[in-house]
Design an enzyme around this catalytic site. Structure first.
Site, mmCIF file in Angstrom:
data_model
loop_
_atom_site.group_PDB
_atom_site.id
_atom_site.type_symbol
_atom_site.label_atom_id
_atom_site.label_comp_id
_atom_site.label_asym_id
_atom_site.label_seq_id
_atom_site.Cartn_x
_atom_site.Cartn_y
_atom_site.Cartn_z
ATOM 1 C CB ILE A 126 -20.798 0.087 71.613
ATOM 2 C CG1 ILE A 126 -20.618 0.542 70.165
ATOM 3 C CG2 ILE A 126 -19.453 0.106 72.339
ATOM 4 C CD1 ILE A 126 -20.235 2.003 70.020
ATOM 5 C CG ASP A 166 -30.237 0.910 77.554
ATOM 6 O OD1 ASP A 166 -31.247 1.643 77.555
ATOM 7 O OD2 ASP A 166 -29.510 0.787 76.560
ATOM 8 N NE ARG A 226 -21.864 11.547 70.291
ATOM 9 C CZ ARG A 226 -21.371 10.571 69.559
ATOM 10 N NH1 ARG A 226 -20.261 9.964 69.950
ATOM 11 N NH2 ARG A 226 -21.964 10.192 68.444
ATOM 12 C CG ASP A 237 -11.749 7.953 71.743
ATOM 13 O OD1 ASP A 237 -10.513 8.031 71.709
ATOM 14 O OD2 ASP A 237 -12.403 7.343 70.880
ATOM 15 C CD GLU A 292 -10.154 22.880 81.107
ATOM 16 O OE1 GLU A 292 -10.509 24.056 80.952
ATOM 17 O OE2 GLU A 292 -10.414 21.974 80.283
ATOM 18 C CG HIS A 310 -13.146 10.898 68.340
ATOM 19 N ND1 HIS A 310 -13.951 11.836 67.749
ATOM 20 C CD2 HIS A 310 -13.975 9.845 68.610
ATOM 21 C CE1 HIS A 310 -15.186 11.409 67.658
ATOM 22 N NE2 HIS A 310 -15.230 10.189 68.179
ATOM 23 C CG LEU A 311 -7.234 6.798 68.733
ATOM 24 C CD1 LEU A 311 -6.089 6.039 69.392
ATOM 25 C CD2 LEU A 311 -6.877 7.149 67.301
ATOM 26 N N GLY A 312 -11.976 5.677 68.768
ATOM 27 C CA GLY A 312 -12.972 4.617 68.891
ATOM 28 C C GLY A 312 -13.287 3.871 67.616
ATOM 29 C CB ALA A 313 -15.293 4.580 64.796
#
Length: 385
Positions: free
Chosen positions: A148, A167, A231, A255, A260, A272-275
């Site tokens: 990604i 990375d 995450r 996502d 809060e 949580h729409l990523g995939a």
């Protein structure tokens, strides 16, 4: 016939890749040989004694008890890259959302319903409250250059952004896939000090948990914008809220919103729409099905998170596979030889402390030999295919 348990709604077109003469899929399968799962947690699930494999139709495997599976000789797969384009598109979309206050502006326009002829005047008068910067020419820092992260980097570069990636474990394939103009740093501080936007695409590990925290945000530019589509735990909840309140962080897109965060200005929260695209769900299911099918019928391993990658063209009537703690291939081979079995082909590998080996033979294996193999210290599972 192999029984496959599906713990979530898995793409039917993906499951159709199973050979119906060899596999049966069901949401109610008892004593399954394998499990395909998306987001359902398996941590409290009692693992059936005959369970051979678990396939996560997605990249993250935090919902699967990896250590427990390994101890029980269960191979765990994921599907890296299958949903990468879907997540990339949402990340690029969110770059604009956190810049131009599009969501807030849209909500404000909704509040003008019923104003009649005054709507146009109020729009012109109120639009300045939702002004924001363009992304062209700005610097995007990317933490994590996996499937990604590389796609996001290349897309952002194509949109005119300066891109720097971090990375420490970047793969040769990922490095090769990056546009040559994209800088890669081995110092995380460089991401915080130079970026106008920071997007997270790292796995959740002890070293990445809470990587967005007060100490690192202090190193960042004032008004930095943070995006988290990886995450939730990569971002310290208290510290991001404090940074938003002080203005250190101008916006946060996530996502994985908390209660809060939903109460805080500056947060663009998505469910949580990523995939969550039909294409991504199908791609993940297809990859999971193919990996499971090859493992169950041939013993080959690809994209496992707990076993080494290993593949061997079948050269005999019988295939013996073993999952071991440490490298036990030579001991297993010795046991087979002493039992009078002729090996026609073999291969083995080890990943961290978990070994996997394959032996092909035309000699029938006796129950006594099978018990001898299982009794070797460190052998977690033996399978005859």
């Amino acid at each position: 016939m192999y029984n496959i348990l599906t713990l979530n709604k898995i793409s039917k077109s993906g499951l159709s890749n199973f050979d119906p003469e060899k596999f049966v899929c069901s949401e109610t399968a008892e004593n399954p040989d394998a499990v395909i799962v998306r987001s359902a947690s398996m941590h409290d699930m009692e693992l059936p004694a005959n369970l051979l494999a678990v396939a996560r139709a997605g990249a993250g495997v935090n919902n699967i008890p990896i250590e427990k599976c390994t101890e029980n000789g269960i191979c765990v797969f994921n599907t890296p890259g299958a949903n990468a384009n879907a997540v990339k598109e949402l990340v690029i979309c969110s770059l604009f959302l956190v810049s131009r206050k599009i969501v807030d502006g849209a909500k404000w326009c909704e509040s003008l319903k019923g104003e009649g002829a005054d709507v146009s005047k109020k729009v012109e008068k109120g639009k300045s409250a939702f002004a924001g910067p363009e992304i062209m020419g700005k610097t995007l820092g990317i933490i994590g250059l996996g499937a990604i992260g590389v796609l996001v980097a290349n897309a952002a570069k194509a949109l005119g952004m300066n891109v720097i990636g971090y990375d420490p474990f970047i793969s040769p394939a990922a490095k090769e896939g990056l546009c040559p103009e994209i800088a890669v740093t081995t110092a995380l501080d460089n991401i915080f000090s130079s970026s106008d936007y920071i997007t997270l695409h790292a796995p959740l590990t002890d070293s990445t948990r809470g990587v967005i925290n007060a100490a690192n945000l202090e190193k960042a530019k004032d008004g930095v914008r943070i995006l988290n589509f990886s995450r939730a735990e990569l971002v310290d909840n208290t510290d991001i809220l404090s940074a938003l309140s002080s203005g250190k962080c101008a916006a946060y897109a996530t996502d994985f919103p908390t209660d809060e965060q939903l109460k805080s200005n500056g947060v663009t929260a998505l469910p949580h729409l990523g995939a969550s695209t039909p294409e991504a769900e199908e791609n993940c299911a297809v990859m999971a099905v193919k990996q499971l099918g090859d493992y169950l019928t041939n013993g080959n391993v690809k994209n496992s998170v707990n076993l080494p990658e290993l593949s061997l063209q079948k050269s005999a009537r019988i295939r013996i596979t073993a999952i071991t703690k440490g490298d036990k291939a030579s001991e297993i081979e010795k046991c087979l030889a002493e039992s009078g079995m002729e090996i026609t082909n073999k291969t083995s590998a080890i990943k961290k402390d978990t070994g996997y080996c394959i032996f092909d033979t035309d000699t029938d294996i006796t129950d006594d030999t099978l018990e001898e193999l299982k009794s070797i210290d460190g052998v977690l599972a033996i399978r005859i295919i």
